[in-house]
Design an enzyme around this catalytic site. Structure first.
Site, PDB file in Angstrom:
ATOM      1  N   ILE A 240       0.835  -1.296  -0.191  1.00 57.59           N
ATOM      2  CA  ILE A 240       0.083  -0.144   0.493  1.00 57.59           C
ATOM      3  C   ILE A 240       1.112   1.421   0.019  1.00 57.59           C
ATOM      4  CG2 ILE A 240      -1.684   1.133   1.857  1.00 57.59           C
ATOM      5  CD1 ILE A 240      -2.937  -1.448   2.274  1.00 57.59           C
TER       6      ILE A 240
ATOM      7  N   GLU B 122       8.831 -19.714  19.671  1.00 56.47           N
ATOM      8  CA  GLU B 122       7.941 -20.493  20.222  1.00 56.47           C
ATOM      9  C   GLU B 122       7.409 -21.710  19.750  1.00 56.47           C
ATOM     10  OE1 GLU B 122       8.415 -18.557  22.949  1.00 56.47           O
ATOM     11  OE2 GLU B 122       6.721 -20.183  24.539  1.00 56.47           O
TER      12      GLU B 122
HETATM   13  C1  LIG Z   1      15.713 -14.362  17.028  1.00 58.79           C
HETATM   14  C2  LIG Z   1      15.106 -15.473  18.173  1.00 58.79           C
HETATM   15  C3  LIG Z   1      15.410 -15.631  19.468  1.00 58.79           C
HETATM   16  C4  LIG Z   1      15.093 -17.019  19.758  1.00 58.79           C
HETATM   17  N1  LIG Z   1      15.620 -16.913  20.760  1.00 58.79           N
HETATM   18  C5  LIG Z   1      15.506 -18.293  21.623  1.00 58.79           C
HETATM   19  C6  LIG Z   1      16.235 -18.638  22.392  1.00 58.79           C
HETATM   20  O1  LIG Z   1      15.843 -16.944  23.897  1.00 58.79           O
HETATM   21  N2  LIG Z   1      16.392 -19.222  22.969  1.00 58.79           N
HETATM   22  C7  LIG Z   1      16.364 -20.350  23.037  1.00 58.79           C
HETATM   23  O2  LIG Z   1      16.407 -21.997  23.291  1.00 58.79           O
HETATM   24  N3  LIG Z   1      15.961 -20.099  22.026  1.00 58.79           N
HETATM   25  C8  LIG Z   1      15.463 -19.369  21.130  1.00 58.79           C
HETATM   26  N4  LIG Z   1      15.045 -19.525  19.518  1.00 58.79           N
HETATM   27  C9  LIG Z   1      15.313 -20.855  18.726  1.00 58.79           C
HETATM   28  C10 LIG Z   1      14.396 -20.524  18.817  1.00 58.79           C
HETATM   29  O3  LIG Z   1      13.495 -21.324  18.680  1.00 58.79           O
HETATM   30  C11 LIG Z   1      13.960 -21.523  17.091  1.00 58.79           C
HETATM   31  O4  LIG Z   1      15.474 -21.279  15.969  1.00 58.79           O
HETATM   32  C12 LIG Z   1      12.970 -22.727  16.376  1.00 58.79           C
HETATM   33  O5  LIG Z   1      12.702 -23.329  17.343  1.00 58.79           O
HETATM   34  C13 LIG Z   1      13.339 -23.599  14.906  1.00 58.79           C
HETATM   35  O6  LIG Z   1      14.194 -24.066  15.771  1.00 58.79           O
HETATM   36  P1  LIG Z   1      15.867 -23.823  14.632  1.00 58.79           P
HETATM   37  O7  LIG Z   1      15.674 -22.409  13.650  1.00 58.79           O
HETATM   38  O8  LIG Z   1      16.514 -25.270  14.871  1.00 58.79           O
HETATM   39  O9  LIG Z   1      14.519 -24.756  13.175  1.00 58.79           O
HETATM   40  P2  LIG Z   1      14.377 -26.214  12.814  1.00 58.79           P
HETATM   41  O10 LIG Z   1      13.597 -26.687  13.269  1.00 58.79           O
HETATM   42  O11 LIG Z   1      15.574 -26.594  12.012  1.00 58.79           O
HETATM   43  O12 LIG Z   1      13.351 -25.794  11.038  1.00 58.79           O
HETATM   44  C14 LIG Z   1      13.869 -25.519  10.157  1.00 58.79           C
HETATM   45  C15 LIG Z   1      12.776 -25.490   9.412  1.00 58.79           C
HETATM   46  O13 LIG Z   1      11.691 -26.862   8.879  1.00 58.79           O
HETATM   47  C16 LIG Z   1      10.517 -26.857   9.596  1.00 58.79           C
HETATM   48  N5  LIG Z   1      10.293 -28.325  10.230  1.00 58.79           N
HETATM   49  C17 LIG Z   1      11.168 -28.832  11.482  1.00 58.79           C
HETATM   50  N6  LIG Z   1      10.272 -29.881  11.595  1.00 58.79           N
HETATM   51  C18 LIG Z   1       9.584 -29.865  10.936  1.00 58.79           C
HETATM   52  C19 LIG Z   1       8.778 -31.246  10.893  1.00 58.79           C
HETATM   53  N7  LIG Z   1       8.703 -32.301  11.557  1.00 58.79           N
HETATM   54  N8  LIG Z   1       7.641 -31.226   9.925  1.00 58.79           N
HETATM   55  C20 LIG Z   1       7.174 -30.643   9.184  1.00 58.79           C
HETATM   56  N9  LIG Z   1       8.135 -29.612   9.314  1.00 58.79           N
HETATM   57  C21 LIG Z   1       9.513 -29.260   9.836  1.00 58.79           C
HETATM   58  C22 LIG Z   1      10.332 -25.829  10.922  1.00 58.79           C
HETATM   59  O14 LIG Z   1       9.096 -25.504  10.623  1.00 58.79           O
HETATM   60  C23 LIG Z   1      11.162 -24.703   9.833  1.00 58.79           C
HETATM   61  O15 LIG Z   1      10.443 -24.325   8.950  1.00 58.79           O
HETATM   62  C24 LIG Z   1      15.502 -18.164  19.241  1.00 58.79           C
HETATM   63  C25 LIG Z   1      15.560 -17.781  17.899  1.00 58.79           C
HETATM   64  C26 LIG Z   1      15.661 -17.013  16.746  1.00 58.79           C
HETATM   65  C27 LIG Z   1      15.793 -17.032  15.124  1.00 58.79           C
END
Ligand SMILES: Cc1cc2nc3c(=O)[nH]c(=O)nc-3n(C[C@H](O)[C@H](O)[C@H](O)COP(=O)(O)OP(=O)(O)OC[C@H]3O[C@@H](n4cnc5c(N)ncnc54)[C@H](O)[C@@H]3O)c2cc1C
Length: 391
Positions: free
Chosen positions: A337, A363
């Site tokens: 927009i 989360e």
């Molecule tokens: C800015 C930021 C702040 C954060 N703060 C914290 C914190 O304070 N403490 C903490 O512990 N963590 C923290 N996190 C971590 C966050 O909780 C994780 O990034 C999140 O849980 C996803 O894990 P991953 O990044 O390893 O993605 P992955 O688990 O590797 O996932 C990668 C992709 O695959 C998909 N996927 C995974 N498994 C499946 C499945 N079974 N079926 C279908 N799709 C799937 C996911 O949805 C995603 O799209 C933070 C992350 C960020 C970016």
């Protein structure tokens, strides 16, 4: 069915909104550019007693247990300052965890200072090879002569650099299951507590994100939070609450996107008319409002269920998914927009698009939420809902 929001909740929401608009909004751009946690903003939040809203009164909190009230506060704060809403959500999660699982000594050590803003803490669960699959985390804690020795790597830890202590998830047994994962309070000055580089992020830049390493990091056995082997279960139980607060962060930013879009649609003139006169623009505005109201009321309903001791976990997953997907779409449409101006850093909408993305990821990603919902629908017993928190 009663959709009434109490006068107290309405007043609190209004006061938070007024405060955030006047006191925080003018600082947000600079914080975003500098990229880091702002103690100035944190102290402002402390001055209105909001940091310990859900904390016990005994430790300086406000004792507000209603999740709906907390959701409304986060929503209104996120409308003007997304990062503060995210940081406050983390602070409340730590307060809740300490209050539920901590012993008197843990509470006395940290609760009051978290409630009054003297310190912040952090939570380290995610690892380089363990994100959504939380039960696969590899960090270990070995009990030896009255101390736990912690070894492992964590990543994406919010506020690790500023935190006085970190709540660390570590494996206290050999099995692959989540029932050998425990939670520890690790003070920042323990030898072997190694802080990583600050990450450069797309959005949510008013928080800092770092990796952490534990290299034979020794903590007294009394730093175990709750029971051995129950740490992850306990953290995951809190996720259903956390998801609704994440939904609230997204709602606030979606409202900001809609506010800015309405204003701009009235002001911007093309073809001799305000662009709000064009039906394609009107369609985007209407869709934003429809999405926002639907997501808001599902989030409020799920919070109401929780406040009335009814099963709410599945609604929490639905609300988190709907609110964050809705907000992402609203942010993208708001940039559209604004046209070319929407792409510029000095306009209000580009940062919404950058900030909101994280709400679809942390989360519990929205893919994981959909799995929880689908497996619940299919009635599968050994399902994600057991792993990802069920009330
Ligand atoms: C800015 C930021 C702040 C954060 N703060 C914290 C914190 O304070 N403490 C903490 O512990 N963590 C923290 N996190 C971590 C966050 O909780 C994780 O990034 C999140 O849980 C996803 O894990 P991953 O990044 O390893 O993605 P992955 O688990 O590797 O996932 C990668 C992709 O695959 C998909 N996927 C995974 N498994 C499946 C499945 N079974 N079926 C279908 N799709 C799937 C996911 O949805 C995603 O799209 C933070 C992350 C960020 C970016």
């Amino acid at each position: 069915m009663d959709f009434t929001i109490t006068e107290e909740q309405q007043l609190l929401k209004k006061n938070i909104g007024d405060f955030a608009r006047q006191e925080l909004a003018p600082l947000v751009r600079e914080v975003d550019e500098k990229e880091g946690f702002s103690w100035e903003i944190w102290r402002k939040l402390a001055s209105i007693g909001i940091l310990g809203l859900c904390g016990p009164e005994k430790y300086g909190g406000e004792g507000v247990t209603s999740l709906l009230t907390q959701v409304m506060v986060i929503e209104e704060l996120a409308r003007y300052d997304f990062s503060s809403a995210g940081n406050l959500t983390s602070n409340w999660a730590l307060i809740r965890r300490l209050n539920e699982d901590g012993n008197e000594e843990h509470k006395a050590r940290y609760l009051e200072r978290l409630c009054n803003g003297e310190i912040v803490g952090s939570f380290a669960q995610t690892e380089p090879d363990s994100g959504s699959d939380v039960a696969s985390l590899r960090t270990t804690a070995r009990l030896e002569d009255g101390y736990y020795i912690i070894n492992g790597d964590k990543c994406f830890v919010t506020q690790a650099g500023e935190a006085e202590f970190t709540m660390v998830a570590a494996r206290t047994g050999q099995e692959k299951s989540k029932s050998v994962i425990s939670m520890f309070l690790v003070e920042k000055d323990r030898p072997g507590y190694i802080l990583g580089q600050k990450e450069a992020k797309l959005g949510f830049r008013g928080s800092t994100t770092r990796s952490l390493a534990f290299n034979d990091c020794k903590v007294p056995a009394s730093n175990l939070l709750g029971q051995e082997g129950k740490g992850l279960k306990s953290a995951l139980r809190g996720l259903a609450n956390g998801r609704l607060l994440t939904a609230a962060q997204a709602l606030g930013q979606a409202q900001a996107a809609l506010d800015a879009s309405i204003k701009y649609s009235k002001e911007r003139v093309q073809f001799g008319r305000p662009i709000g006169n064009f039906q394609l623009i009107q369609g985007m505005l209407a869709d934003m409002a429809i999405g926002l109201e639907s997501a808001r009321w599902l989030t409020y309903y799920a919070s109401w269920l929780r406040d009335n001791d009814k099963p709410f976990a599945i609604y929490s997953s639905m609300a988190k998914t709907l609110a964050t997907d809705t907000a992402m779409k609203a942010a993208v449409d708001a940039v559209q927009i604004f046209g070319g101006y929407g792409f510029m850093r000095d306009q209000p909408v580009e940062s919404i698009m950058r900030n909101v993305k994280i709400t679809q990821i942390y989360e519990g990603t929205n893919q994981i939420q959909r799995l929880i919902i689908a497996r619940e629908l299919l009635g599968e017993k050994k399902s994600f809902r057991e792993l990802y928190g069920q009330n």
